[in-house]
Design an enzyme around this catalytic site. Sequence first.
Site, PDB file in Angstrom:
ATOM      1  N   GLY A  14       7.434   6.064   5.578  1.00 38.24           N
ATOM      2  CA  GLY A  14       6.488   6.669   4.650  1.00 38.24           C
ATOM      3  C   GLY A  14       5.668   7.759   5.315  1.00 38.24           C
ATOM      4  N   SER A  16       5.904  11.250   5.036  1.00 35.38           N
ATOM      5  CA  SER A  16       5.916  12.612   4.514  1.00 35.38           C
ATOM      6  C   SER A  16       4.504  13.124   4.227  1.00 35.38           C
ATOM      7  CB  SER A  16       6.762  12.688   3.237  1.00 35.38           C
ATOM      8  OG  SER A  16       6.194  11.880   2.214  1.00 35.38           O
ATOM      9  N   GLY A  57       8.223  18.939  20.661  1.00 41.88           N
ATOM     10  CA  GLY A  57       8.568  17.527  20.531  1.00 41.88           C
ATOM     11  C   GLY A  57       9.897  17.307  19.852  1.00 41.88           C
ATOM     12  N   ASN A  92       4.755   1.664   7.422  1.00 42.24           N
ATOM     13  CA  ASN A  92       3.684   2.257   6.623  1.00 42.24           C
ATOM     14  C   ASN A  92       4.099   2.541   5.183  1.00 42.24           C
ATOM     15  OD1 ASN A  92       1.160   4.017   6.227  1.00 42.24           O
ATOM     16  ND2 ASN A  92       2.803   5.484   5.884  1.00 42.24           N
ATOM     17  N   TYR A 166      -1.143  -5.332  -6.366  1.00 42.30           N
ATOM     18  CA  TYR A 166      -1.034  -4.602  -5.096  1.00 42.30           C
ATOM     19  C   TYR A 166      -1.634  -5.412  -3.954  1.00 42.30           C
ATOM     20  CZ  TYR A 166      -1.535  -0.786  -1.738  1.00 42.30           C
ATOM     21  OH  TYR A 166      -1.462   0.005  -0.623  1.00 42.30           O
ATOM     22  N   ALA A 168      -1.899  -8.668  -3.704  1.00 37.87           N
ATOM     23  CA  ALA A 168      -1.033  -9.800  -3.367  1.00 37.87           C
ATOM     24  C   ALA A 168       0.149  -9.351  -2.523  1.00 37.87           C
ATOM     25  CB  ALA A 168      -0.538 -10.474  -4.648  1.00 37.87           C
ATOM     26  N   ALA A 169       0.719  -8.198  -2.855  1.00 38.72           N
ATOM     27  CA  ALA A 169       1.845  -7.681  -2.073  1.00 38.72           C
ATOM     28  C   ALA A 169       1.411  -7.359  -0.651  1.00 38.72           C
ATOM     29  CB  ALA A 169       2.428  -6.442  -2.753  1.00 38.72           C
ATOM     30  N   LYS A 170       0.255  -6.752  -0.503  1.00 43.25           N
ATOM     31  CA  LYS A 170      -0.238  -6.422   0.830  1.00 43.25           C
ATOM     32  C   LYS A 170      -0.616  -7.680   1.610  1.00 43.25           C
ATOM     33  CE  LYS A 170       0.117  -2.020   1.486  1.00 43.25           C
ATOM     34  NZ  LYS A 170       0.995  -1.535   2.580  1.00 43.25           N
ATOM     35  N   THR A 249      -5.425  -8.220  13.279  1.00 41.98           N
ATOM     36  CA  THR A 249      -5.580  -7.207  12.234  1.00 41.98           C
ATOM     37  C   THR A 249      -6.745  -6.296  12.605  1.00 41.98           C
ATOM     38  OG1 THR A 249      -4.737  -8.650  10.481  1.00 41.98           O
ATOM     39  CG2 THR A 249      -6.083  -6.774   9.804  1.00 41.98           C
TER      40      THR A 249
END
Length: 256
Positions: A14, A16, A57, A92, A166, A168-170, A249
């Site tokens: 993720g 971009s 790089g 990410n 969102y 709950a997913a995280k 964390t």
Amino acid sequence: MDLGLLDKVVVVTGASRGIGRATALAFAAEGARVALTYRARRDAAEAAVAEIAAAGGHGLALRMDLSDPDTIAEAVAAVRDRWGGIDGLVANAVRWPDRLPDPDRHFEDVPVSEWTDLWRPNTEGMIALMQAALPAMRGRADGRIVLVSSDVARHRGPGHPGLGIYGAAKASISGLANGLIAELGGDILVNIVAPGLTVTEHNLAAMPQSARDAQIARTPTGRLSTPDDVARAIVFLCSAANGNITGDTVNVTGGI
């Protein structure tokens, strides 16, 4: 401080725009070889690779869709073919809700399909990524994984109504991390970075100024985090400077 990232191979999913892009550029500035994944914004990912190349790089843009395990496996295989393996993985990439949360809509009125459309890529996609990447990471010195979560996963105060799906997913990322650290031990260190509201292109478009001002007023540092703030925390945790931090964390929230 020497972060020990010269010529290390790092994958940032993720990447971009936003936090992912800032993180990829930060790794490249430390001399890492960086693979950036994107789902739809190919031009933006390739522009980031061009910026890395212009600074001397090494970068590589690869398509990866969290809802398509084949693209995950193909992206990891491309990195392995190019650079031999993976030293650092920054998970990410995220699938955002299709619409802003409605604080007036009751939890029980959310269709199951809306749950699964968000849950599956953000949880099953993360699992698929770990399963694809770990064989390319085992046996390499200083293996590091950072899973990018969100303070929405733990926030209990005002300001996040309607974000149950969102959140709950995280929150599932914590369970995944617990399983990984138990298996990987000291071979690959695994940590979570949980940003608060961050000044990204997505958030600027999604939140009115009044909402951002309210969040700033509640933040002890008096400002919102930038993508660079989050990127610096991720790079440290993925570097040799992190010698024995795993299973933790790091909240990049300005103290909120």
